[in-house]
Design a protein around this motif. Structure first.
Motif, PDB file in Angstrom:
ATOM      1  N   GLU A 151       0.765  -1.133   0.117  1.00  0.00           N
ATOM      2  CA  GLU A 151       0.079  -0.009  -0.089  1.00  0.00           C
ATOM      3  C   GLU A 151       0.968   1.218  -0.005  1.00  0.00           C
ATOM      4  O   GLU A 151       1.770   1.275   0.905  1.00  0.00           O
ATOM      5  N   PHE A 152       0.582   2.057  -0.829  1.00  0.00           N
ATOM      6  CA  PHE A 152       1.519   3.330  -0.875  1.00  0.00           C
ATOM      7  C   PHE A 152       0.721   4.449  -0.415  1.00  0.00           C
ATOM      8  O   PHE A 152      -0.537   4.571  -0.345  1.00  0.00           O
ATOM      9  N   PRO A 153       1.511   5.266   0.287  1.00  0.00           N
ATOM     10  CA  PRO A 153       2.920   5.283   0.275  1.00  0.00           C
ATOM     11  C   PRO A 153       3.573   4.585   1.105  1.00  0.00           C
ATOM     12  O   PRO A 153       3.099   3.686   2.157  1.00  0.00           O
ATOM     13  N   CYS A 154       4.938   4.271   0.796  1.00  0.00           N
ATOM     14  CA  CYS A 154       5.787   3.297   1.717  1.00  0.00           C
ATOM     15  C   CYS A 154       7.258   3.945   1.881  1.00  0.00           C
ATOM     16  O   CYS A 154       7.542   4.979   1.615  1.00  0.00           O
ATOM     17  N   ILE A 155       7.955   3.174   2.442  1.00  0.00           N
ATOM     18  CA  ILE A 155       9.275   3.578   2.631  1.00  0.00           C
ATOM     19  C   ILE A 155      10.662   2.813   2.009  1.00  0.00           C
ATOM     20  O   ILE A 155      10.334   1.478   2.501  1.00  0.00           O
ATOM     21  N   LEU A 156      11.596   3.174   1.668  1.00  0.00           N
ATOM     22  CA  LEU A 156      12.617   2.148   1.327  1.00  0.00           C
ATOM     23  C   LEU A 156      13.877   2.574   2.281  1.00  0.00           C
ATOM     24  O   LEU A 156      13.964   3.989   2.556  1.00  0.00           O
ATOM     25  N   LYS A 157      14.323   1.637   2.757  1.00  0.00           N
ATOM     26  CA  LYS A 157      15.357   1.696   3.816  1.00  0.00           C
ATOM     27  C   LYS A 157      16.576   0.822   3.722  1.00  0.00           C
ATOM     28  O   LYS A 157      16.219  -0.262   3.080  1.00  0.00           O
ATOM     29  N   PRO A 158      17.755   1.300   4.242  1.00  0.00           N
ATOM     30  CA  PRO A 158      18.694   0.422   3.924  1.00  0.00           C
ATOM     31  C   PRO A 158      18.972  -0.655   4.808  1.00  0.00           C
ATOM     32  O   PRO A 158      18.399  -0.568   6.140  1.00  0.00           O
ATOM     33  N   VAL A 159      19.351  -1.797   4.319  1.00  0.00           N
ATOM     34  CA  VAL A 159      19.662  -3.083   5.344  1.00  0.00           C
ATOM     35  C   VAL A 159      20.644  -2.722   6.295  1.00  0.00           C
ATOM     36  O   VAL A 159      20.500  -2.915   7.572  1.00  0.00           O
ATOM     37  N   PHE A 160      21.727  -1.970   6.075  1.00  0.00           N
ATOM     38  CA  PHE A 160      22.792  -1.572   6.641  1.00  0.00           C
ATOM     39  C   PHE A 160      23.020   0.003   6.970  1.00  0.00           C
ATOM     40  O   PHE A 160      23.429   0.589   5.994  1.00  0.00           O
ATOM     41  N   GLY A 161      22.034   0.684   7.608  1.00  0.00           N
ATOM     42  CA  GLY A 161      21.827   2.049   7.793  1.00  0.00           C
ATOM     43  C   GLY A 161      23.262   2.818   7.948  1.00  0.00           C
ATOM     44  O   GLY A 161      23.372   3.828   7.212  1.00  0.00           O
ATOM     45  N   HIS A 162      24.227   2.425   8.669  1.00  0.00           N
ATOM     46  CA  HIS A 162      25.532   3.082   8.957  1.00  0.00           C
ATOM     47  C   HIS A 162      26.363   3.218   7.779  1.00  0.00           C
ATOM     48  O   HIS A 162      27.150   3.967   7.492  1.00  0.00           O
ATOM     49  N   GLU A 163      26.181   2.192   7.006  1.00  0.00           N
ATOM     50  CA  GLU A 163      27.154   2.103   5.850  1.00  0.00           C
ATOM     51  C   GLU A 163      26.499   2.814   4.743  1.00  0.00           C
ATOM     52  O   GLU A 163      26.938   3.712   4.111  1.00  0.00           O
ATOM     53  N   PHE A 164      25.018   2.844   4.534  1.00  0.00           N
ATOM     54  CA  PHE A 164      24.289   3.582   3.726  1.00  0.00           C
ATOM     55  C   PHE A 164      24.526   5.072   3.850  1.00  0.00           C
ATOM     56  O   PHE A 164      24.577   5.929   2.763  1.00  0.00           O
ATOM     57  N   ARG A 165      24.560   5.617   4.937  1.00  0.00           N
ATOM     58  CA  ARG A 165      24.655   7.080   5.247  1.00  0.00           C
ATOM     59  C   ARG A 165      25.827   7.722   5.034  1.00  0.00           C
ATOM     60  O   ARG A 165      25.994   8.903   4.844  1.00  0.00           O
ATOM     61  N   LYS A 166      26.904   6.743   4.494  1.00  0.00           N
ATOM     62  CA  LYS A 166      28.359   7.426   4.409  1.00  0.00           C
ATOM     63  C   LYS A 166      27.922   7.874   2.591  1.00  0.00           C
ATOM     64  O   LYS A 166      28.746   8.804   2.193  1.00  0.00           O
ATOM     65  N   HIS A 167      26.915   7.378   1.968  1.00  0.00           N
ATOM     66  CA  HIS A 167      26.748   7.968   0.660  1.00  0.00           C
ATOM     67  C   HIS A 167      25.617   8.562   0.562  1.00  0.00           C
ATOM     68  O   HIS A 167      25.408   9.532  -0.457  1.00  0.00           O
ATOM     69  N   VAL A 168      24.432   8.347   1.203  1.00  0.00           N
ATOM     70  CA  VAL A 168      23.070   9.218   1.231  1.00  0.00           C
ATOM     71  C   VAL A 168      22.914   9.638   2.663  1.00  0.00           C
ATOM     72  O   VAL A 168      22.477   8.630   3.396  1.00  0.00           O
ATOM     73  N   ASN A 169      22.729  10.870   2.903  1.00  0.00           N
ATOM     74  CA  ASN A 169      22.511  11.153   4.217  1.00  0.00           C
ATOM     75  C   ASN A 169      20.775  10.935   4.528  1.00  0.00           C
ATOM     76  O   ASN A 169      20.193  12.128   4.845  1.00  0.00           O
ATOM     77  N   LYS A 170      20.413   9.756   4.355  1.00  0.00           N
ATOM     78  CA  LYS A 170      18.783   9.754   4.750  1.00  0.00           C
ATOM     79  C   LYS A 170      18.758   8.343   5.565  1.00  0.00           C
ATOM     80  O   LYS A 170      19.400   7.443   5.300  1.00  0.00           O
ATOM     81  N   LYS A 171      17.794   8.680   6.478  1.00  0.00           N
ATOM     82  CA  LYS A 171      17.496   7.415   7.244  1.00  0.00           C
ATOM     83  C   LYS A 171      16.501   6.510   6.374  1.00  0.00           C
ATOM     84  O   LYS A 171      16.564   5.262   6.559  1.00  0.00           O
ATOM     85  N   ALA A 172      15.560   7.011   5.704  1.00  0.00           N
ATOM     86  CA  ALA A 172      14.766   6.320   5.046  1.00  0.00           C
ATOM     87  C   ALA A 172      14.201   7.408   3.701  1.00  0.00           C
ATOM     88  O   ALA A 172      14.471   8.464   3.764  1.00  0.00           O
ATOM     89  N   ILE A 173      13.486   6.709   2.528  1.00  0.00           N
ATOM     90  CA  ILE A 173      13.076   7.286   1.512  1.00  0.00           C
ATOM     91  C   ILE A 173      11.699   7.197   1.293  1.00  0.00           C
ATOM     92  O   ILE A 173      11.098   5.965   1.360  1.00  0.00           O
ATOM     93  N   HIS A 174      11.064   8.258   1.447  1.00  0.00           N
ATOM     94  CA  HIS A 174       9.749   8.340   1.285  1.00  0.00           C
ATOM     95  C   HIS A 174       9.281   7.875  -0.166  1.00  0.00           C
ATOM     96  O   HIS A 174       9.472   8.807  -1.057  1.00  0.00           O
ATOM     97  N   ILE A 175       8.342   6.905  -0.260  1.00  0.00           N
ATOM     98  CA  ILE A 175       8.014   6.466  -1.853  1.00  0.00           C
ATOM     99  C   ILE A 175       6.509   6.896  -2.102  1.00  0.00           C
ATOM    100  O   ILE A 175       5.625   6.180  -1.217  1.00  0.00           O
ATOM    101  N   GLU A 176       6.080   7.466  -3.033  1.00  0.00           N
ATOM    102  CA  GLU A 176       4.659   7.946  -3.299  1.00  0.00           C
ATOM    103  C   GLU A 176       4.019   6.963  -3.759  1.00  0.00           C
ATOM    104  O   GLU A 176       2.654   6.570  -3.642  1.00  0.00           O
ATOM    105  N   ASN A 177       4.464   6.181  -4.696  1.00  0.00           N
ATOM    106  CA  ASN A 177       3.679   5.390  -5.664  1.00  0.00           C
ATOM    107  C   ASN A 177       4.510   4.258  -6.223  1.00  0.00           C
ATOM    108  O   ASN A 177       5.690   4.576  -6.179  1.00  0.00           O
ATOM    109  N   ALA A 178       4.189   3.281  -7.032  1.00  0.00           N
ATOM    110  CA  ALA A 178       4.881   2.161  -7.750  1.00  0.00           C
ATOM    111  C   ALA A 178       5.953   2.734  -8.674  1.00  0.00           C
ATOM    112  O   ALA A 178       7.104   2.307  -8.939  1.00  0.00           O
TER     113      ALA A 178
END
Length: 392
Positions: A151-178
């Motif tokens: 069901e949208f909206p949903c969120i996209l999250k990294p499996v390894f947050g501490h590694e992901f945030r070295k490249h993208v300074n986001k805890k999660a990405i808000h996804i509006e639709n498919a």
């Protein structure tokens, strides 16, 4: 009380600065280190601060640095970590470091499981802990299968947050639709494995935490629960305004899980209460000090100090009762959250000012240590200004 053992804090973010403030004000000699960027923003006058090698790219150099630091001191220091990268490093080199430092961690495999959101989800299922609906995607076919069930909206999250945030300074990405999910997934996937998760309804005040300190024999020495009021960014962020609150049903939910995981030392679980069914849904588990831990001292359960006392043989009595209603405020983040929420009528000036009523503790604001607050405030305001310019 005289303290012969110094403390070494790895992390000069607000988390690490909170540990410094707690210990230094009790007369404990504190040494604090971080890599160049955080060091330049978080240097504290209450500690001996310096730059250290990176736990990610300079492991051998950091190990030598820490050994030399300990050898230069008269007594074995208590070692604190305020960030996941340092926790992983200390755990990995625990055999070598234990000859030079005092610290208490669960098994290395447990730490790695808890930093892996996929493995954490599997542990939650194994222990019958409610979670948000979650999908793990390996290929395009699985992505299509997930979209059919989402069901949208949903969120996209990294499996390894501490590694992901070295490249993208986001805890999660808000996804509006498919369509948006299909468009952005490949770009973010380049920086690490991702999960797709439903958004549990409810505002910031639906977020809760339970924190514990278990000794080597899993005897509970400290217990604390809290509720978020505001976070920054407002939608998917970290704490900006928090209140101490004992929540018995959260204790009933969290303690058995932490015991089952054998989470010795400092542990924290974050939940979101789902208004659809009234159940606490697990968000994450951290095997370390968390951002708002300095609220515990003002609420009568001082985690950083208890950790020091236990590891230096002072045998503190268990502290399982807390003072409710104490506010923890990260001032610049609280102000930016107010500006963000005011745009859509979610927060008024009166609401903002009411947040300062009663007993409170500030994340960084301190007359005896002003520079971490000044540097953090200027950095946050600068980043907010840049973001506004880009959106314009």
């Amino acid at each position: 009380m005289m303290f012969t053992h110094p403390a070494v804090v790895l992390d000069l973010s607000a988390n690490g600065v909170g540990i410094i403030h707690t210990l230094a004000r009790k007369g404990i000699d504190v040494y604090a280190f971080d890599t160049e960027g955080p060091y330049s923003k978080g240097k504290s006058r209450l500690a001996h601060c310096a730059v250290c090698p990176s736990p990610l790219t300079q492991e051998e150099e950091l190990l030598s640095f820490l050994i030399q630091t300990s050898e230069s001191l008269d007594h074995k220091p208590v070692l604190y970590a305020g960030a996941d990268d340092y926790v992983v490093f200390i755990s990995k080199y625990r055999r070598e470091l234990s000859s030079y430092y005092l610290f208490l961690y669960p098994d290395h495999s447990t730490i790695m499981d808890l930093l892996d959101k996929k493995r954490t989800y599997e542990l939650a299922v194994q222990h019958h802990v409610p979670t948000a609906k979650t999908f793990f995607i390996e290929d395009e076919q699985q992505l299509d299968e997930a979209i059919a069930q989402l069901e949208f909206p949903c969120i996209l999250k990294p499996v390894f947050g501490h590694e992901f945030r070295k490249h993208v300074n986001k805890k999660a990405i808000h996804i509006e639709n498919a369509d948006m999910l299909k468009e952005v997934y490949p770009a973010y996937r380049a920086f690490g494995e991702l999960i797709i998760q439903e958004i549990i309804p409810g505002d910031n005040q639906c977020f809760y935490k339970i924190a514990t300190f278990f000794d080597e024999n899993m005897r509970l020495l400290a217990l604390f629960t809290l509720q978020k009021n505001h976070q920054f960014p407002a939608q998917f962020g970290t704490g900006a305004h928090i209140v101490s609150r004992r929540i018995p049903e959260l204790v009933e939910e969290g303690l058995p899980l932490l015991k089952a995981l054998n989470l010795k030392g400092i542990g924290m679980i974050e939940y979101k209460k789902d208004p659809r069914d009234g159940r606490y849904k697990l968000i994450e588990i951290n095997p370390r000090f968390w951002l708002t831990h300095s609220l515990t001292g003002a609420s009568g359960v001082d985690f950083a100090y208890f950790y020091y006392l236990h590891l230096t043989g002072h045998h503190p009595a268990p502290s399982l009762q807390q003072t409710d209603g104490v506010q923890w405020i990260y001032l610049v983040r609280y102000f930016l959250t107010f500006l963000e929420k005011r745009k859509n009528g979610g927060m008024s000036v009166k609401d903002f000012l009411d947040g300062f009523r009663g007993k409170k503790v500030f994340a960084l604001l301190a007359l005896d240590d002003p520079m971490p607050f000044i540097r953090s405030t200027l950095s946050h305001l600068k980043n907010a200004w840049k973001k506004n310019r880009r959106s314009e």
